[in-house]
Scaffold this active site. Structure first.
Site, PDB file in Angstrom:
ATOM      1  N   GLY A  56       0.831  -1.200   0.000  1.00 17.79           N
ATOM      2  CA  GLY A  56       0.000   0.000   0.000  1.00 17.79           C
ATOM      3  C   GLY A  56       0.865   1.249   0.000  1.00 17.79           C
ATOM      4  O   GLY A  56       1.876   1.297   0.694  1.00 17.79           O
TER       5      GLY A  56
ATOM      6  N   SER B 261       6.223  -6.483   2.084  1.00 20.13           N
ATOM      7  CA  SER B 261       7.356  -6.080   1.252  1.00 20.13           C
ATOM      8  C   SER B 261       8.661  -6.592   1.843  1.00 20.13           C
ATOM      9  O   SER B 261       9.582  -6.984   1.119  1.00 20.13           O
ATOM     10  CB  SER B 261       7.413  -4.557   1.165  1.00 20.13           C
ATOM     11  OG  SER B 261       6.122  -4.036   0.933  1.00 20.13           O
TER      12      SER B 261
ATOM     13  N   THR C  71       4.218   2.612   6.152  1.00 21.68           N
ATOM     14  CA  THR C  71       2.834   2.152   6.227  1.00 21.68           C
ATOM     15  C   THR C  71       2.052   3.148   7.053  1.00 21.68           C
ATOM     16  O   THR C  71       2.562   3.677   8.034  1.00 21.68           O
ATOM     17  CB  THR C  71       2.714   0.755   6.879  1.00 21.68           C
ATOM     18  OG1 THR C  71       1.349   0.574   7.310  1.00 21.68           O
ATOM     19  CG2 THR C  71       3.600   0.609   8.101  1.00 21.68           C
TER      20      THR C  71
ATOM     21  N   ASP D  67      -0.246   2.406   8.869  1.00 14.22           N
ATOM     22  CA  ASP D  67      -0.808   1.702  10.031  1.00 14.22           C
ATOM     23  C   ASP D  67       0.050   1.792  11.297  1.00 14.22           C
ATOM     24  O   ASP D  67      -0.432   1.514  12.391  1.00 14.22           O
ATOM     25  CB  ASP D  67      -1.040   0.232   9.694  1.00 14.22           C
ATOM     26  CG  ASP D  67      -2.249   0.041   8.810  1.00 14.22           C
ATOM     27  OD1 ASP D  67      -3.082   0.964   8.739  1.00 14.22           O
ATOM     28  OD2 ASP D  67      -2.361  -1.014   8.172  1.00 14.22           O
TER      29      ASP D  67
ATOM     30  N   LYS E 260     -26.937  15.129  26.061  1.00 15.01           N
ATOM     31  CA  LYS E 260     -25.737  15.340  25.260  1.00 15.01           C
ATOM     32  C   LYS E 260     -25.880  14.489  24.000  1.00 15.01           C
ATOM     33  O   LYS E 260     -25.599  13.293  24.001  1.00 15.01           O
ATOM     34  CB  LYS E 260     -24.488  14.930  26.051  1.00 15.01           C
ATOM     35  CG  LYS E 260     -23.212  15.245  25.278  1.00 15.01           C
ATOM     36  CD  LYS E 260     -21.952  14.834  25.986  1.00 15.01           C
ATOM     37  CE  LYS E 260     -20.702  15.218  25.193  1.00 15.01           C
ATOM     38  NZ  LYS E 260     -20.763  14.930  23.752  1.00 15.01           N
TER      39      LYS E 260
ATOM     40  N   VAL F 293     -24.725  15.208  20.810  1.00 14.24           N
ATOM     41  CA  VAL F 293     -23.636  15.196  19.839  1.00 14.24           C
ATOM     42  C   VAL F 293     -22.572  14.225  20.318  1.00 14.24           C
ATOM     43  O   VAL F 293     -22.004  14.413  21.391  1.00 14.24           O
ATOM     44  CB  VAL F 293     -22.984  16.578  19.714  1.00 14.24           C
ATOM     45  CG1 VAL F 293     -21.971  16.572  18.583  1.00 14.24           C
ATOM     46  CG2 VAL F 293     -24.023  17.646  19.502  1.00 14.24           C
TER      47      VAL F 293
ATOM     48  N   ARG G 171     -25.329   8.772  12.010  1.00 14.48           N
ATOM     49  CA  ARG G 171     -24.774   8.802  10.659  1.00 14.48           C
ATOM     50  C   ARG G 171     -23.433   8.078  10.617  1.00 14.48           C
ATOM     51  O   ARG G 171     -22.689   8.090  11.596  1.00 14.48           O
ATOM     52  CB  ARG G 171     -24.527  10.244  10.194  1.00 14.48           C
ATOM     53  CG  ARG G 171     -25.757  11.064   9.946  1.00 14.48           C
ATOM     54  CD  ARG G 171     -26.525  10.598   8.700  1.00 14.48           C
ATOM     55  NE  ARG G 171     -27.603  11.511   8.373  1.00 14.48           N
ATOM     56  CZ  ARG G 171     -28.778  11.563   9.021  1.00 14.48           C
ATOM     57  NH1 ARG G 171     -29.016  10.779  10.049  1.00 14.48           N
ATOM     58  NH2 ARG G 171     -29.708  12.415   8.630  1.00 14.48           N
TER      59      ARG G 171
ATOM     60  N   HIS H  23      -9.907   5.871   1.228  1.00 15.94           N
ATOM     61  CA  HIS H  23      -8.588   6.066   0.618  1.00 15.94           C
ATOM     62  C   HIS H  23      -8.041   7.477   0.701  1.00 15.94           C
ATOM     63  O   HIS H  23      -6.866   7.675   0.381  1.00 15.94           O
ATOM     64  CB  HIS H  23      -8.630   5.597  -0.834  1.00 15.94           C
ATOM     65  CG  HIS H  23      -8.522   4.110  -0.952  1.00 15.94           C
ATOM     66  ND1 HIS H  23      -9.599   3.276  -0.772  1.00 15.94           N
ATOM     67  CD2 HIS H  23      -7.462   3.304  -1.169  1.00 15.94           C
ATOM     68  CE1 HIS H  23      -9.219   2.018  -0.916  1.00 15.94           C
ATOM     69  NE2 HIS H  23      -7.935   2.003  -1.147  1.00 15.94           N
TER      70      HIS H  23
ATOM     71  N   GLN I 267      -7.155   8.821   3.148  1.00 14.04           N
ATOM     72  CA  GLN I 267      -6.117   8.749   4.170  1.00 14.04           C
ATOM     73  C   GLN I 267      -4.744   8.358   3.609  1.00 14.04           C
ATOM     74  O   GLN I 267      -3.739   8.484   4.294  1.00 14.04           O
ATOM     75  CB  GLN I 267      -6.525   7.745   5.258  1.00 14.04           C
ATOM     76  CG  GLN I 267      -7.721   8.191   6.054  1.00 14.04           C
ATOM     77  CD  GLN I 267      -8.370   7.037   6.827  1.00 14.04           C
ATOM     78  OE1 GLN I 267      -7.966   6.725   7.934  1.00 14.04           O
ATOM     79  NE2 GLN I 267      -9.355   6.406   6.220  1.00 14.04           N
TER      80      GLN I 267
END
Lengths: 327, 327, 327, 327
Positions: A15, A109, A130, A132, A218, A220, A251, A257, A259
């Site tokens: 990636g 890799s 990466t 991650d 609350k 939110v 929601r 992607h 990111q």
């Protein structure tokens, strides 16, 4: 002592992550500075097999330090998992006299690099790239800081609209096995709950906390979920929450992607530059089959077979801080 | 063993830096979590003297983690350097029963805290917040990462216009005594030369390198200068370079105060949150008159009088990398 | 009716502005679509004189729409002001059979195009690209929207630090003769005062308003000044204000060249694409010696000699709105 | 002639959009300037029914021009669709003597305003705030420019990773009935195909074009789809494309709610300020039951029942330009 390195190859694989270009630039320029020829291999191990290999010079890497993606392109190669594939790849290195390889990527890799080294004696050095962050032997991986800042700025935006509507937002960030993006972006945006693969808190706790918040009006709330969380990412979480808290206006947003791309942050450019420099120095000094890391502010060399096997452990400190700060 | 803390004050002091709000939020919420009353002191030590002190609750710090500046405002106080000033300040703490103080700021702010502690026995904890990064005992200071990323994104823009015109740009970044912003932003933008207070390279070397580049028609060049460099910042450098290299099309940009503001990066929000949490924990545990730092990924406590006296040393590694990569 | 166009040149000239690359891309691809050969001229009229002219294809302009600066580079040419210079330039067009020219730039660039057309009969079309916005016959110029958004995001940052310190900030934005960047960025950031070349309000009014604000303890104030304001830009204004209001804590920031660079906004990419498309269509239809504009949402053609002579007038509405909103 | 206005209410309603705060600020400050009392109604018509109405002053709107979301919160109200609901709402206005209303929102919000005016004689003015842009009688709607720039910067990032991997990306942007975000962001990012509700091109054309590109090894492609496109948004499109082009490496990203938040662009702040100012001026001048627009650079008043009924038409020019430029 190992032979002197005279020609090296550099490739990006797996990636893509922001900062790969900065790493390529550092490898190329450090090699040239030492009088070493440097070759760019396109599309990871695929390009090595298909002989997409070209010599690079200082100009090849001008004006790329600030660019996302990778000028060498990247790929996951199935053929390289076969002996035949690796043989073909090796031949293409051999015929050019390439006697050193810098592999920029993640776990998969490095596995490839390890095989090349074991089977054909090509000295390899790995650079951890990466988004991650979960690689062993390094506090930083190339791309994580950019990815997590992208996530933060997206979640900040979502907070605006969540506030305007008194809504519960469930935001999914990348991370199939690692929760670092979720953890860091969740803390940084004041998320009420953070769900990561490493901490299989059942959703009961989240439901209880949201239900209590609903009572004191609350409304939110923000839940940040790593894609690899056991409940099935943001959509899985939303389904469960909705069934328990039907009155909340809920929601889902999956950042996906976005990111991966974007101009790298200062930190990613710096560590990529520093690691790229040390990758070449390390090959010159005869230290190979290692992954370059930055650990406790110092360059750190992890044997590549260890880097493949182990994972970075997440500090427990953080989960406690999350609970206290997001009240 | 120290007495139990029951009421603490929190203030920001000195130059503002992005992430101060995240630190305030962490201090307030951790205190409340532990049942400690928490008071916000406005405008640094000035507000302490003039009794601008108000109790805060969890709501006071809602939705501020992403904001630049400081909701408590900040200032440099002359009056606090007098004994009389400090006496007045102390009285305002005493009458509220405040028995602990968290000071978010830099060197000068810690000096104030140290005096309060020495003279009146107020237990203090310092949080390192400065865009300059040069504090001792910590790898990170709150605000540096944001400031340097702001500088990088500005210099990226300048690079666009420098390229379009084949110009030499001399960009001044903040840093009166410390060159970290210049060093990091210069490396990250591929600057051809970086001039910092810590490394008094004479300009001869820069002139030689630019002159050589002029000969091989590399006309686009970028020099990043810390404001505190001995040649007089960017304007001083420009004057000298123009006198030696009259044919270069040279421009100066001074980034200035835009480096202080803006929404903090993920890293600055995280370290501010982590440090703010540990500041309160530290007061509770009776560990005071220390600066909280993050050193080699671990929370680190530096006696505040040491933090005032010492400086973070810059690694030599970097200057070598700059020369090799910016070819 | 004019002859059919078969080969065109395209160049960028004068100060660079974000979106020039999007315009180049549109010109190149529209020409190719119509079977017209297209040549890129480097470094404005300088490159035309020195024969830096190369044929472009669809690939030449791939992946540039999002980039600041200009891949063709730009310059201000002194030699082109001489008849001899223009003769040489024309020869280089003639020998390639170039029978149409698209000039992307501002006033000075159009003057050059007009001369080429008058003296040598080269059909020219101008595309308005300047961050100053003040060109006649168009509601939009390529680059203004990006520049003004850059200014806004910088001033937002400065507002953070101004608020933290209760300071008066005087921010200088670009605009030697035109105050559009100052006006728009000032309104958008809620500046208390805006000083532009078009409205020579004496500073008396500003001093009176700041003095009144000082009395009611409103100490955070922001004055946005165009560099071309008669009092000598931000530094001139600061000097005058300090002499009248010595108690205010006053700071100056000059945004400078960062306003020129950066990835263009959506609007700048769109208008550049639309104008670039119509520039080629216009040459094909035999309509030349015009500047392409977008006026009241419609493509508008202004004779190039009119575009050179006239200026866009600033609406009076705005100055009234500024006063009412920034209270 | 209408009676003099003395007290007005302001509310935001429907989906939030960036710039709503700038509009609120302009309404409040212009009203105060004219000596009119101004009341903020929370959560749209819901708050009007539930009597969440508070007087605002100049300070209430300080430092909000740069914030996303809406400080008044917003909602879609079911109860307001009933006569009883509207009666209750009206009572809450009446008892405060509110004799004018500024409604910031889209179509549905204007329908509510129209009913209030028809049934109870409350003079209303509408401000067009929607990220969808498709309102009649105005070239700009508050929030569109920010939303589309957010989309552009996300798609730029996706382009980085698409390039690195030679992938086809299908990106879904907001727009249930209107394709403006898709159209503008698609052009601005050089998307190979753009699919919008207004242009029901069958996917055959897209398949043909991608298939032809596959043959000439152009594997990086970007399709931007409005969520309301008949094939079922990005996921629907992906399914169809994959069945025809199984060899392409295809990815889907749905940008979602990040398009609603964020600090508004300069343009959105400006038009919101200008429209908010004129909304109050219009009530004062007795011109009501209109939507304020900016049409051809001039303030434009559309009867609110027309604004509800009609839609902005998309120019045909653009679809042609898309095809030529994205080659």
């Amino acid at each position: 002592m190992s032979k002197k390195v005279t020609k090296i190859g550099v490739l990006t694989s797996g990636g893509d992550s922001p900062g790969m270009n900065a790493a390529i630039r550092a490898v190329v320029r450090t090699a040239i500075y030492h009088g070493i020829d440097v070759f760019g291999v396109s599309r990871g191990y695929n390009g090595m097999i298909e002989d997409e290999i070209e010599q690079m010079n200082s100009r090849s890497v001008a004006n790329i330090i600030q660019r996302g993606g990778t000028i060498l392109k990247t790929a996951r190669s199935k053929e390289f998992f076969t002996e035949e594939g690796r043989k073909k790849a090796y031949e293409n290195l051999r015929k050019r006299g390439i006697d050193g390889l810098v592999v920029i990527g993640g776990n998969g890799s490095f596995t490839g690099a390890y095989k090349l080294s074991q089977e054909f004696g090509i000295p390899c050095v790995g650079l951890p790239a990466t988004i991650d962050k979960d690689l062993y032997g390094t506090d930083f991986t190339i791309g994580f800081d950019t990815a997590v800042n992208t996530a933060v700025s997206c979640i900040d935006r979502i907070r605006d609209t969540a506030d305007a509507h008194d809504r519960l937002f469930i935001v999914e960030v990348m991370g199939r096995h690692a929760g670092y993006i979720a953890l860091h972006s969740g803390i940084a945006t004041g998320a009420e709950n953070i769900l990561i693969p490493e901490d299989e808190t059942s959703l009961d706790e989240v439901i209880a906390s949201l239900s209590e918040k609903e009572k004191r009006k609350k409304l939110v709330n923000l839940v940040v979920v790593a894609e690899g969380h056991s409940s099935g990412g943001a959509n899985g979480v939303a389904e469960i929450l909705k069934s328990h808290l039907p009155n909340l206006d809920t929601r889902v947003t999956i950042l996906g992607h976005i990111q991966r791309g974007g101009s790298p942050t200062c930190l990613d450019r710096l560590i990529a530059s520093r690691m790229g420099y040390h990758a070449v120095e390390s090959l010159i000094e005869g230290r190979h089959d290692v992954m370059i890391g930055i650990f406790q502010n110092t360059i750190n060399f992890t044997p590549i077979e260890v880097a493949i096997r182990e994972k970075q452990r997440m500090s427990d400190d953080w989960m406690r801080i999350v609970k206290i700060l997001a009240s």
